[in-house]
Write a protein that holds these residues in place. Structure first.
Motif, PDB file in Angstrom:
ATOM      1  N   GLY A   1      40.781  37.752  37.263  1.00 54.95           N
ATOM      2  CA  GLY A   1      41.107  36.543  36.533  1.00 54.95           C
ATOM      3  C   GLY A   1      42.287  36.752  35.598  1.00 54.95           C
ATOM      4  O   GLY A   1      42.893  35.801  35.115  1.00 54.95           O
ATOM      5  N   ASN A   2      42.620  38.014  35.346  1.00 55.93           N
ATOM      6  CA  ASN A   2      43.746  38.372  34.494  1.00 55.93           C
ATOM      7  C   ASN A   2      45.015  38.437  35.352  1.00 55.93           C
ATOM      8  O   ASN A   2      45.103  39.270  36.260  1.00 55.93           O
TER       9      ASN A   2
ATOM     10  N   ARG B   1      47.801  39.729  34.892  1.00 51.46           N
ATOM     11  CA  ARG B   1      48.437  41.045  34.867  1.00 51.46           C
ATOM     12  C   ARG B   1      47.846  41.949  35.937  1.00 51.46           C
ATOM     13  O   ARG B   1      48.558  42.710  36.602  1.00 51.46           O
ATOM     14  N   LEU B   2      46.511  41.883  36.126  1.00 51.09           N
ATOM     15  CA  LEU B   2      45.873  42.715  37.133  1.00 51.09           C
ATOM     16  C   LEU B   2      46.235  42.264  38.546  1.00 51.09           C
ATOM     17  O   LEU B   2      46.326  43.082  39.456  1.00 51.09           O
TER      18      LEU B   2
END
Length: 207
Positions: free
Chosen positions: A12-13, A15-16
């Motif tokens: 959900g991030n 960046r990941l």
């Protein structure tokens, strides 16, 4: 052929998601297994397109945690053999040689009291197709005290049970390169613990 396994701790991030895309671009794996994506199926379907691996199987999260995904490139012939909240099991066929092999992405239960169920599941999977078999992922357990740094002592029985399951399945640990530990509890001082919870296991010989 490269395969990538990653406990991503929640895609959900954004960046990941970028990190995942960069890993795929760098290592060019044909198969990617993800655990703890923490995404429902429809959201993970959207995110997988960002990796360039358009085929796959997604196991939705329960609530806000868990979820697995196995993604693969279009040029692979892949048959799904089974899946649950703890594994995705497929057979891959080489389109040129017709050679078949088996790959299982595995996620061990994080609750200590459920480990017996985890190892029973792993043993039951070993009773299926007698193909060359790669099983990799986050097993949520270590094999020896050398795979742990800091924190309270690990119960010897926990490690013994994991080793017994590996022996039952006739696995060999393929080892690793890079950092010695794959997980940290991010606590301060003496409470900080490092563990090697991720590994790749394979049957190197056929019966």
């Amino acid at each position: 052929m490269n395969a990538l396994g990653w406990n991503c701790g929640g895609l959900g991030n954004p960046r990941l998601v970028r990190v995942l895309r960069e890993l795929v671009q760098r290592w060019k794996p044909k198969i990617v297994f993800l655990s703890e994506t923490n995404l429902k199926k429809n959201r993970m379907e959207k995110e997988k397109f960002k990796t360039g691996l358009l085929n796959g199987l997604i196991v939705s999260s329960v609530g806000r945690s868990g979820a697995l995904a196995m993604l693969w490139s279009r040029d692979l012939t892949v048959e799904v053999q089974g899946y649950s909240r703890n594994f995705i099991d497929v057979v891959v066929t080489n389109s040129e040689s017709e050679f078949k092999w088996r790959i299982t992405g595995f996620y061990g239960n994080s609750e200590t009291h459920c480990r017996k169920e985890t190892w029973d599941l792993l043993k039951s999977l070993s009773q299926k197709d007698q193909l060359h078999w790669l099983c990799f992922g986050d097993f949520n357990e270590i094999l020896s005290v050398e795979e742990k740094l800091g924190g309270p002592p690990r119960a010897q029985r926990q490690m013994d049970d994991f080793r017994e399951a590996i022996h039952h399945c006739k696995f060999k640990d393929l080892g690793y390169c890079g950092p010695d530990f794959t997980w940290c509890n991010m606590q301060e001082g003496d409470r900080r613990t490092y563990l090697r919870l991720d590994c790749a296991l394979a049957t190197l010989e056929m019966d």
